[in-house]
Motif scaffolding. Structure first.
Motif, PDB file in Angstrom:
ATOM      1  N   ILE A 157      30.339  32.905  43.483  1.00  0.00           N
ATOM      2  CA  ILE A 157      31.039  32.527  42.248  1.00  0.00           C
ATOM      3  C   ILE A 157      32.121  31.505  42.592  1.00  0.00           C
ATOM      4  N   THR A 158      32.100  30.368  41.926  1.00  0.00           N
ATOM      5  CA  THR A 158      33.039  29.291  42.230  1.00  0.00           C
ATOM      6  C   THR A 158      33.831  28.888  40.992  1.00  0.00           C
TER       7      THR A 158
ATOM      8  N   LEU B  77      32.057  37.322  44.971  1.00  0.00           N
ATOM      9  CA  LEU B  77      33.320  36.606  44.884  1.00  0.00           C
ATOM     10  C   LEU B  77      33.920  36.491  46.276  1.00  0.00           C
ATOM     11  N   MET B  78      34.205  35.281  46.703  1.00  0.00           N
ATOM     12  CA  MET B  78      34.718  35.075  48.053  1.00  0.00           C
ATOM     13  C   MET B  78      36.219  34.813  48.080  1.00  0.00           C
ATOM     14  N   ILE B  79      36.856  34.797  46.913  1.00  0.00           N
ATOM     15  CA  ILE B  79      38.303  34.601  46.871  1.00  0.00           C
ATOM     16  C   ILE B  79      38.985  35.935  46.567  1.00  0.00           C
ATOM     17  N   GLY B  80      40.305  35.914  46.468  1.00  0.00           N
ATOM     18  CA  GLY B  80      41.063  37.153  46.283  1.00  0.00           C
ATOM     19  C   GLY B  80      41.460  37.716  47.629  1.00  0.00           C
ATOM     20  N   GLY B  81      42.468  38.571  47.634  1.00  0.00           N
ATOM     21  CA  GLY B  81      42.935  39.100  48.905  1.00  0.00           C
ATOM     22  C   GLY B  81      43.847  40.287  48.720  1.00  0.00           C
ATOM     23  N   PRO B  82      44.502  40.714  49.802  1.00  0.00           N
ATOM     24  CA  PRO B  82      45.308  41.936  49.775  1.00  0.00           C
ATOM     25  C   PRO B  82      46.547  41.846  48.903  1.00  0.00           C
ATOM     26  N   ALA B  83      46.958  40.645  48.521  1.00  0.00           N
ATOM     27  CA  ALA B  83      48.142  40.531  47.665  1.00  0.00           C
ATOM     28  C   ALA B  83      47.942  41.207  46.312  1.00  0.00           C
ATOM     29  N   MET B  84      46.681  41.335  45.878  1.00  0.00           N
ATOM     30  CA  MET B  84      46.399  41.933  44.578  1.00  0.00           C
ATOM     31  C   MET B  84      46.073  43.417  44.680  1.00  0.00           C
ATOM     32  N   ALA B  85      46.208  44.003  45.865  1.00  0.00           N
ATOM     33  CA  ALA B  85      45.907  45.418  46.063  1.00  0.00           C
ATOM     34  C   ALA B  85      47.099  46.257  45.636  1.00  0.00           C
ATOM     35  N   THR B  86      47.239  46.415  44.327  1.00  0.00           N
ATOM     36  CA  THR B  86      48.351  47.191  43.781  1.00  0.00           C
ATOM     37  C   THR B  86      47.927  47.806  42.462  1.00  0.00           C
TER      38      THR B  86
ATOM     39  N   ILE C 263      40.835  41.033  31.064  1.00  0.00           N
ATOM     40  CA  ILE C 263      40.350  39.652  31.149  1.00  0.00           C
ATOM     41  C   ILE C 263      38.862  39.592  30.801  1.00  0.00           C
ATOM     42  N   ILE C 264      38.079  40.505  31.366  1.00  0.00           N
ATOM     43  CA  ILE C 264      36.640  40.521  31.060  1.00  0.00           C
ATOM     44  C   ILE C 264      36.421  40.720  29.567  1.00  0.00           C
TER      45      ILE C 264
ATOM     46  N   ALA D 298      35.241  35.554  34.428  1.00  0.00           N
ATOM     47  CA  ALA D 298      36.426  36.404  34.263  1.00  0.00           C
ATOM     48  C   ALA D 298      36.865  36.988  35.595  1.00  0.00           C
ATOM     49  N   VAL D 299      35.908  37.435  36.392  1.00  0.00           N
ATOM     50  CA  VAL D 299      36.221  37.979  37.711  1.00  0.00           C
ATOM     51  C   VAL D 299      36.843  36.897  38.602  1.00  0.00           C
ATOM     52  N   TYR D 300      36.298  35.688  38.530  1.00  0.00           N
ATOM     53  CA  TYR D 300      36.860  34.584  39.309  1.00  0.00           C
ATOM     54  C   TYR D 300      38.300  34.288  38.872  1.00  0.00           C
ATOM     55  N   THR D 301      38.533  34.271  37.577  1.00  0.00           N
ATOM     56  CA  THR D 301      39.869  33.964  37.042  1.00  0.00           C
ATOM     57  C   THR D 301      40.900  34.953  37.558  1.00  0.00           C
ATOM     58  N   HIS D 302      40.560  36.224  37.550  1.00  0.00           N
ATOM     59  CA  HIS D 302      41.475  37.266  38.024  1.00  0.00           C
ATOM     60  C   HIS D 302      41.921  37.002  39.455  1.00  0.00           C
ATOM     61  N   SER D 303      40.970  36.762  40.337  1.00  0.00           N
ATOM     62  CA  SER D 303      41.311  36.534  41.741  1.00  0.00           C
ATOM     63  C   SER D 303      41.886  35.144  41.972  1.00  0.00           C
TER      64      SER D 303
END
Length: 277
Positions: free
Chosen positions: A4-5, A203-212, A222-223, A240-245
């Motif tokens: 997903i890009t 999805l290859m983006i997103g990271g630990p900063a959003m683990a809360t 969002i979805i 929607a998933v891409y936008t979140h991350s």
């Protein structure tokens, strides 16, 4: 496996027609929250509003009404403890119904879920999240005939699918969904995966900063908003998933943690970037 890009996000998030009104952008109903977990419903509703949903209603416990109206005056409130028949019209009028964020696992929550599953119509979108996923698994409830979206993390998916986390391979996940052709699975994990029929993307983006806490509730909103505006399909859900991350990654360039409330605030600007590029 497709990736997903941002190109997909730009294809889905388009400029609004000059001649339009709030009814054109989706009627969303969020059913969730409780005395203990009221913030989950508020975050889902806030994400839906900030992601552009035309009308957002929240069916929840009376204890969150004041907080909801203070934080999100754009949303309407329904006391879900009132007789179900009194707010069935709200369910029937909704384009997208979300059930589960912060709902809890009480006997009342299970009864409410059962009634919603019985009321939903095939043309409506039903997003099952959080507590409702656990209730579905515990009570062995049948999936309804609707445009269904499931948003479990891996442990919730293990309960629903009877697939231990180590066995949640692409082939096994697809097999578990084989009997539900109208269902989209958003399997939340490191590199979230999205399944619909034979389609699988990652999805290859997103990271630990959003683990809360609250991050998943925000994704749910969002979805829901995207489906209400851009129609319910695989591409819309993936965008929607891409936008979140994507928002989290932007904020994480300068922050150690990206709080859900910050991500919600950033939604209109991020979507404008996508729509006008």
């Amino acid at each position: 496996m497709q990736i997903i890009t941002d190109e997909l996000a730009r294809q889905v998030i388009v400029a609004r027609p000059a001649i339009s009104h709030k009814g054109d952008f989706g009627r969303i109903l969020i059913i969730g929250g409780s005395q203990q977990y009221g913030g989950a419903a508020i975050m889902s509703a806030s994400a839906a509003v900030y992601a552009g949903a035309g009308l957002v209603s929240v069916a929840s416990d009376l204890s969150i009404r004041a907080s909801l109206h203070t934080r999100l005056p754009e949303a309407m409130f329904i006391d879900y403890q009132q007789p179900f028949v009194q707010w069935v019209p709200t369910i029937q009028d909704a384009d997208v119904i979300v059930i589960g964020p912060g709902l809890g696992l009480s006997a009342f929550a299970l009864l409410l879920l059962k009634k919603v599953l019985q009321t939903i119509r095939p043309e409506q979108t039903l997003l099952i999240d959080g507590s409702a996923l656990t209730l579905m698994a515990r009570a062995k409830l049948a999936m309804p005939d609707a445009q269904l979206i499931l948003t479990p993390h891996q442990m919730e998916w293990a309960r629903l699918s009877n697939l231990p986390i180590e066995q949640q391979t692409i082939a096994n996940n697809q097999a578990a969904l084989a009997d539900y052709p109208k269902t989209t699975l958003v399997l939340k994990k490191h590199h979230t995966e999205i399944y619909q029929g034979k389609q699988v993307s990652q999805l290859m983006i997103g990271g630990p900063a959003m683990a809360t806490g609250g991050s998943g509730d925000t994704l749910t909103g969002i979805i829901a908003a995207f489906c209400g505006q851009f129609s319910t399909n695989y591409q819309t859900i993936s965008a929607a998933v891409y936008t979140h991350s994507g928002i989290s990654d932007q904020l994480a360039q300068k922050q150690y943690v990206t709080l859900p409330t910050q991500m919600i605030q950033a939604l209109p600007q991020f979507m404008a970037q996508m729509a006008h590029q």
